[in-house]
Design a protein around this motif. Structure first.
Motif, PDB file in Angstrom:
ATOM      1  N   THR A 160      -0.508   4.964  -0.003  1.00  0.00           N
ATOM      2  CA  THR A 160       0.302   4.147   0.902  1.00  0.00           C
ATOM      3  C   THR A 160      -0.364   2.800   1.141  1.00  0.00           C
ATOM      4  O   THR A 160       0.286   1.747   1.100  1.00  0.00           O
ATOM      5  CB  THR A 160       0.498   4.880   2.241  1.00  0.00           C
ATOM      6  N   GLU A 161      -1.665   2.831   1.385  1.00  0.00           N
ATOM      7  CA  GLU A 161      -2.403   1.587   1.619  1.00  0.00           C
ATOM      8  C   GLU A 161      -2.338   0.673   0.408  1.00  0.00           C
ATOM      9  O   GLU A 161      -2.133  -0.540   0.530  1.00  0.00           O
ATOM     10  CB  GLU A 161      -3.861   1.912   1.964  1.00  0.00           C
ATOM     11  N   ARG A 197       1.129  -0.920   0.198  1.00  0.00           N
ATOM     12  CA  ARG A 197       1.305  -1.958   1.218  1.00  0.00           C
ATOM     13  C   ARG A 197       0.550  -3.234   0.870  1.00  0.00           C
ATOM     14  O   ARG A 197       0.981  -4.333   1.206  1.00  0.00           O
ATOM     15  CB  ARG A 197       0.877  -1.420   2.578  1.00  0.00           C
ATOM     16  N   LYS A 198      -0.569  -3.078   0.192  1.00  0.00           N
ATOM     17  CA  LYS A 198      -1.366  -4.246  -0.206  1.00  0.00           C
ATOM     18  C   LYS A 198      -0.992  -4.757  -1.598  1.00  0.00           C
ATOM     19  O   LYS A 198      -1.665  -5.637  -2.128  1.00  0.00           O
ATOM     20  CB  LYS A 198      -2.853  -3.891  -0.161  1.00  0.00           C
ATOM     21  N   ARG A 199       0.056  -4.182  -2.172  1.00  0.00           N
ATOM     22  CA  ARG A 199       0.556  -4.567  -3.496  1.00  0.00           C
ATOM     23  C   ARG A 199      -0.507  -4.374  -4.580  1.00  0.00           C
ATOM     24  O   ARG A 199      -0.616  -5.156  -5.512  1.00  0.00           O
ATOM     25  CB  ARG A 199       1.080  -5.993  -3.501  1.00  0.00           C
ATOM     26  N   ALA A 219       8.312   1.228  -1.700  1.00  0.00           N
ATOM     27  CA  ALA A 219       7.774   0.038  -1.045  1.00  0.00           C
ATOM     28  C   ALA A 219       8.712  -0.452   0.061  1.00  0.00           C
ATOM     29  O   ALA A 219       8.274  -0.785   1.166  1.00  0.00           O
ATOM     30  CB  ALA A 219       7.533  -1.064  -2.073  1.00  0.00           C
ATOM     31  N   ARG A 220      10.013  -0.465  -0.218  1.00  0.00           N
ATOM     32  CA  ARG A 220      10.977  -0.872   0.815  1.00  0.00           C
ATOM     33  C   ARG A 220      10.937   0.078   2.000  1.00  0.00           C
ATOM     34  O   ARG A 220      11.000  -0.349   3.163  1.00  0.00           O
ATOM     35  CB  ARG A 220      12.395  -0.914   0.221  1.00  0.00           C
ATOM     36  N   LEU A 235       8.461   1.727   3.094  1.00  0.00           N
ATOM     37  CA  LEU A 235       7.228   1.477   3.846  1.00  0.00           C
ATOM     38  C   LEU A 235       7.204   0.103   4.494  1.00  0.00           C
ATOM     39  O   LEU A 235       6.260  -0.223   5.208  1.00  0.00           O
ATOM     40  CB  LEU A 235       6.019   1.614   2.910  1.00  0.00           C
ATOM     41  N   ALA A 241       7.012  -2.677   2.830  1.00  0.00           N
ATOM     42  CA  ALA A 241       6.073  -3.479   2.050  1.00  0.00           C
ATOM     43  C   ALA A 241       6.817  -4.420   1.111  1.00  0.00           C
ATOM     44  O   ALA A 241       8.008  -4.241   0.829  1.00  0.00           O
ATOM     45  CB  ALA A 241       5.147  -2.568   1.248  1.00  0.00           C
ATOM     46  N   GLU A 242       6.098  -5.390   0.601  1.00  0.00           N
ATOM     47  CA  GLU A 242       6.632  -6.276  -0.425  1.00  0.00           C
ATOM     48  C   GLU A 242       6.849  -5.486  -1.716  1.00  0.00           C
ATOM     49  O   GLU A 242       6.212  -4.450  -1.930  1.00  0.00           O
ATOM     50  CB  GLU A 242       5.672  -7.438  -0.680  1.00  0.00           C
TER      51      GLU A 242
END
Length: 314
Positions: A193-194, A197-199, A253-254, A256, A258-259
């Protein structure tokens, strides 16, 4: 029944303890850490500290437990996600799937266990034959060099366990886990997950590799069914929606917030992530679970990652 779970403090092991105790079974659960015995006891298991790579430690624990069934859920796949740490965890897991499997099988035979259930993995199904494989499919015989040890360890589990003649030997080829306690959950320290989120979890190359995913609670439920009803052979455990990485990863990603994941050409990813990672992203096959549903009476509560990612990460 009296059931011995090797690796009971892991993500699936802890879930399995809870489900088996709720079904009325007596559970002895192993852990490598004295600190984890309390949580296991709270779940209803009888905890025991065991070094799975020490045959005497394993034999002694199994003899004292005198189980009717052994469940092998030993891995070393939790912790920091740095390259060095990942390599160490992978090497330790390979040993648990080879040496650890052999120690457990020897101990099981010595006490007359009637059923042995082991954790497998579906990410390395043979790269021919279409996007989805059933249980007749085999593990990839010619994996990339940097994945060869891991694939050989998975093959060892399958051959050793399904080859026993003195008990039912069962291997569960799981899809990729998500949900509480896994690397893909709503927890802030969940490794995958991390990275998303950080791509830092990109789509490599075409992203055509098909992955099957499974919520950790569904995986535990299928394992409990195998403990009670399984017969010698391989069973697949995943949801009903195998999908290419290029489809499920952006959706995740969406979910979460996130980008979108980056896109990285395969040629660029190879020297950085390795040929094995490129292969999984571009050539992996999903799995069909019709045999597991038919023979074990199992149905996933999260039949698709599309709803599972929304409702099942926390």
């Amino acid at each position: 029944m009296r059931i011995f779970i090797a690796g009971a403090s892991g993500a699936i092991g802890a879930r399995l303890v809870t489900q088996l105790v709720a079904r009325g079974h007596q559970v002895v659960g192993t852990t490598r850490s004295q600190a984890k015995t309390g949580p296991l006891r709270a779940l209803g298991a009888e905890p025991v500290v065991v070094d799975a790579l020490d045959p005497d430690s394993v034999a002694d624990a199994v003899a004292k437990a005198a189980p009717e069934v052994i469940v092998h859920q030993l891995t070393a796949l939790s912790g920091p996600s740095g390259m060095r740490q990942v390599k160490r965890m992978a090497a330790a897991t390979n040993r648990l799937r080879t040496e650890g499997t052999d120690h457990l099988l020897a101990a099981a035979r010595a006490v007359g266990v009637g059923r042995f259930v082991a954790q497998g993995n579906s990410l390395w199904m043979e790269r021919t034959g279409g996007p989805v494989a059933d249980e007749t499919g085999r593990i990839e015989p010619n994996p990339p060099a940097d994945a060869a040890a891991a694939v050989a360890a998975l093959r060892h589990v399958e051959d050793a366990v399904t080859g026993i003649t003195w008990a039912d030997g069962i291997v569960l080829r799981y899809g990729s886990f998500y949900g509480p306690g896994t690397g893909l959950s709503a927890a802030p320290d969940a490794v995958m997950t991390e990275q998303i989120r950080k791509r830092r979890f990109p789509i490599i190359g075409s992203g055509d590799g098909v992955w099957s995913l499974v919520h950790i609670a569904d995986a535990a439920a299928a394992t409990a069914a195998a403990v009670e009803e399984g017969e010698t052979g391989i069973y697949h455990v995943a949801d009903d929606d195998p999908a290419p990485v290029r489809v499920w990863l952006p959706y995740l990603a969406r979910t979460l917030g996130a980008e979108p994941p980056r896109r990285v050409p395969a040629w660029l990813a190879r020297p950085l992530a390795g040929e094995g990672a490129v292969d999984m992203m571009t050539r992996a096959r999903g799995i069909s679970c019709e045999k597991t549903k038919r023979e074990l009476g199992w149905t996933p509560q999260h039949p698709s990652w599309r709803t599972g990612f929304v409702h099942g990460l926390s």
